[in-house]
Design a protein around this motif. Structure first.
Motif, PDB file in Angstrom:
ATOM      1  N   ARG A 177     -12.003  22.970  13.378  1.00 17.40           N
ATOM      2  CA  ARG A 177     -13.414  22.807  12.947  1.00 17.40           C
ATOM      3  C   ARG A 177     -14.498  21.998  13.615  1.00 17.40           C
ATOM      4  NH1 ARG A 177     -10.690  21.144   6.947  1.00 17.40           N
ATOM      5  NH2 ARG A 177     -10.087  23.221   6.519  1.00 17.40           N
ATOM      6  N   LYS A 178     -13.889  21.781  14.968  1.00 18.27           N
ATOM      7  CA  LYS A 178     -14.745  21.036  15.779  1.00 18.27           C
ATOM      8  C   LYS A 178     -16.226  21.380  15.846  1.00 18.27           C
ATOM      9  CE  LYS A 178     -15.258  19.078  20.364  1.00 18.27           C
ATOM     10  NZ  LYS A 178     -14.453  18.956  21.768  1.00 18.27           N
ATOM     11  N   GLY A 179     -17.052  20.417  15.689  1.00 19.90           N
ATOM     12  CA  GLY A 179     -18.586  20.813  15.756  1.00 19.90           C
ATOM     13  C   GLY A 179     -19.038  21.180  14.479  1.00 19.90           C
ATOM     14  N   GLN A 180     -18.162  21.295  13.292  1.00 19.29           N
ATOM     15  CA  GLN A 180     -18.409  21.682  11.944  1.00 19.29           C
ATOM     16  C   GLN A 180     -19.165  20.323  11.133  1.00 19.29           C
ATOM     17  OE1 GLN A 180     -16.112  23.771   9.375  1.00 19.29           O
ATOM     18  NE2 GLN A 180     -15.509  25.389  11.093  1.00 19.29           N
ATOM     19  N   VAL A 181     -19.818  20.443  10.268  1.00 16.87           N
ATOM     20  CA  VAL A 181     -20.552  19.159   9.720  1.00 16.87           C
ATOM     21  C   VAL A 181     -19.648  18.281   8.841  1.00 16.87           C
ATOM     22  CG1 VAL A 181     -22.347  18.374   8.157  1.00 16.87           C
ATOM     23  CG2 VAL A 181     -22.677  20.063   9.609  1.00 16.87           C
ATOM     24  N   GLU A 182     -19.366  17.022   8.693  1.00 19.01           N
ATOM     25  CA  GLU A 182     -18.737  16.242   7.887  1.00 19.01           C
ATOM     26  C   GLU A 182     -19.544  15.163   7.568  1.00 19.01           C
ATOM     27  OE1 GLU A 182     -15.271  14.621   9.733  1.00 19.01           O
ATOM     28  OE2 GLU A 182     -15.983  13.660  11.247  1.00 19.01           O
ATOM     29  N   GLN A 241     -14.798  16.748   5.186  1.00 15.91           N
ATOM     30  CA  GLN A 241     -15.161  17.762   6.011  1.00 15.91           C
ATOM     31  C   GLN A 241     -15.823  18.634   4.766  1.00 15.91           C
ATOM     32  OE1 GLN A 241     -12.060  17.057   6.771  1.00 15.91           O
ATOM     33  NE2 GLN A 241     -12.831  16.043   8.170  1.00 15.91           N
ATOM     34  N   SER A 254     -24.585  18.489   0.889  1.00 14.68           N
ATOM     35  CA  SER A 254     -25.299  19.129   1.978  1.00 14.68           C
ATOM     36  C   SER A 254     -26.729  18.967   1.923  1.00 14.68           C
ATOM     37  CB  SER A 254     -24.810  20.511   2.254  1.00 14.68           C
ATOM     38  OG  SER A 254     -25.308  21.149   0.994  1.00 14.68           O
ATOM     39  N   LYS A 279     -23.889  11.247   8.091  1.00 10.58           N
ATOM     40  CA  LYS A 279     -23.410  12.784   8.467  1.00 10.58           C
ATOM     41  C   LYS A 279     -23.355  12.985  10.043  1.00 10.58           C
ATOM     42  CE  LYS A 279     -26.553  15.148   6.355  1.00 10.58           C
ATOM     43  NZ  LYS A 279     -27.584  16.089   5.895  1.00 10.58           N
ATOM     44  N   ARG A 280     -22.193  13.805  10.361  1.00  5.74           N
ATOM     45  CA  ARG A 280     -22.051  14.050  11.690  1.00  5.74           C
ATOM     46  C   ARG A 280     -21.439  15.108  11.966  1.00  5.74           C
ATOM     47  NH1 ARG A 280     -17.213   9.676  13.340  1.00  5.74           N
ATOM     48  NH2 ARG A 280     -15.503  10.908  12.038  1.00  5.74           N
ATOM     49  N   ARG A 281     -21.078  15.666  13.074  1.00  2.88           N
ATOM     50  CA  ARG A 281     -20.316  16.862  13.398  1.00  2.88           C
ATOM     51  C   ARG A 281     -19.022  16.554  13.758  1.00  2.88           C
ATOM     52  NH1 ARG A 281     -22.993  21.477  12.802  1.00  2.88           N
ATOM     53  NH2 ARG A 281     -25.100  21.427  12.987  1.00  2.88           N
TER      54      ARG A 281
END
Length: 430
Positions: A177-182, A241, A254, A279-281
């Motif tokens: 999931r690297k790069g997805q929003v959390e 996540q 979101s 929020k971050r990726r």
């Protein structure tokens, strides 16, 4: 009538009036004392008095930044009373299991409160006096919290296990999931154990939401009202996540902006209020904190030069951009093209670069030349030789295991308290 008799009558009248006044004052004091000591609820063999309820309300208002209006106190009184009833149940269960609170436990709790409120160590008593918190009521709450934590550590925690394969699976999902929003989320949960409670709990949650939007402290209200383990840390759930949220929560979170508060939302556990902190990726920090190892070729374009020369330099820059293959090739070409200054700019933080350079290199793949960039004194071709993303490290296995254990303890603790409520004999009087 003689003077002596008149004096005797006057004394008798005065004495009678005095006795009547004393009787009135005594009656008023007794009535007030009875009103204060009136029973708010019985919890098995224990009593929660109206005095206890009022004192706890003072703690809640003073520590949370709530507005002390009669309407608010009336609305929150049932939720505060419910908290007091839960505390009595927790203390009764701890006593049954011979769990005690030491002075060392109390000192640690005071130190935590000092740290949370950013006050000097050792100033706990002065601090609560200054903000108007009844000391005895607060100490009762602190003892109940410590007792419950010890009880959970003895009864629940040993039953919770997290396998190495579960941690492996979590690490694998994080990498995928690297790069997805959390999201960094905080919560306040007001439990709904019986269907008939839902209306009252929803109205209380709505009132708390209104107070939060008017400036009340989220973390403090979470500590006072929230019925999850996260209450001890001000409701902080850590980073969650997007794919791990249910559809309803994901749609709400979101759309929220950082710092925004939303709710109340009906979940399986009860009514929840959420605050989005950040929020971050996943596995990526802020772009401005990324560090790159940067090189440049700078071909001069000074004022007063002939147009043909400027055109030739621009064409050369485009050729270099199209043909350079790696960082060593870039350095060699810088020498051959007589680049202004050295080729190596070294390790730089993206946030420290000028806007025009940052735009050119922030998404530039390692070892690839940038398109020509027109600068004040020339035209540049940049190349990134290494990139270290901010916050690029995975959480440790220990951190993942601790988080999973805490989530499971939280579920079992709520179930344990629910069972205590079900088995208890509780009589509400107010």
């Amino acid at each position: 009538m003689t003077a002596t008799r008149r004096q005797t009558d006057h004394r008798a009248q005065f004495t009678g009036c005095a006795m009547m006044l004393l009787a009135i004052f005594a009656s008023s004091e007794i009535t007030y004392a009875q009103r204060i000591q009136r029973i708010a609820a019985t919890v098995n063999e224990d009593i929660v008095s109206v005095f206890d309820l009022r004192a706890r309300m003072q703690v809640v208002i003073a520590s949370s930044g709530l507005r002390p209006t009669p309407q608010l106190q009336k609305r929150l009184s049932q939720q505060v009373l419910r908290s007091l009833i839960d505390e009595r149940l927790q203390l009764q269960e701890a006593k049954r299991r011979n769990i005690k609170v030491s002075q060392r436990d109390i000192r640690r709790a005071k130190a935590t409160i000092e740290k949370q409120n950013k006050i000097p160590p050792g100033s706990f008593d002065d601090f609560i006096k200054k903000i108007g918190v009844p000391r005895d009521a607060l100490m009762t709450q602190i003892r109940a919290q410590i007792t419950w934590q010890k009880l959970m550590a003895r009864i629940i925690l040993p039953r919770v296990t997290v396998g190495e394969d579960e941690i492996d699976e979590t690490l694998k999902r994080l990498k995928e999931r690297k790069g997805q929003v959390e999201y960094r989320v905080s919560e306040i949960l007001l439990a709904v154990d019986q269907p008939e409670q839902e209306g009252d709990v929803r109205r209380t949650a709505q009132r708390l939401l209104e107070e939060l939007r008017k400036g009340a402290k989220f973390a403090a209200i979470a500590r006072q009202f929230s019925q999850t383990a996260s209450a001890s840390v001000g409701g902080d759930l850590g980073w969650i996540q997007e794919v791990a949220m249910n559809t309803e929560l994901r749609q709400i979170i979101s759309r929220m902006k950082e710092g925004e508060i939303s709710g109340p939302i009906r979940t399986l556990a009860g009514m929840q209020i959420f605050r989005l902190t950040k929020k971050r990726r996943i596995l990526l920090g802020r772009a401005n904190d990324t560090v790159i190892d940067l090189q440049q070729i700078l071909l001069p374009l000074r004022k007063g030069l002939a147009n043909d020369y400027i055109k030739a330099q621009m064409n050369l820059a485009q050729i270099l951009s199209d043909t350079l293959s790696d960082c060593s090739d870039h350095r060699r070409a810088a020498g051959e093209a007589k680049s202004m200054g050295g080729a190596k700019l070294g390790k730089v933080r993206l946030g420290n670069l000028s806007k025009i350079v940052r735009v050119a290199v922030e998404n530039l793949p390692v070892g690839k030349a940038s398109p020509p960039v027109r600068m004040k004194n020339g035209v540049a071709i940049f190349m990134v030789c290494n990139r270290k993303e901010a916050g690029g490290g995975l959480p440790s296995r220990e951190q993942i295991g601790d988080r999973m254990r805490q989530e499971r303890v939280d579920v079992l603790a709520r179930r344990y308290l629910r069972d205590l409520r079900t088995a208890a004999i509780v009589d509400l009087r107010v």
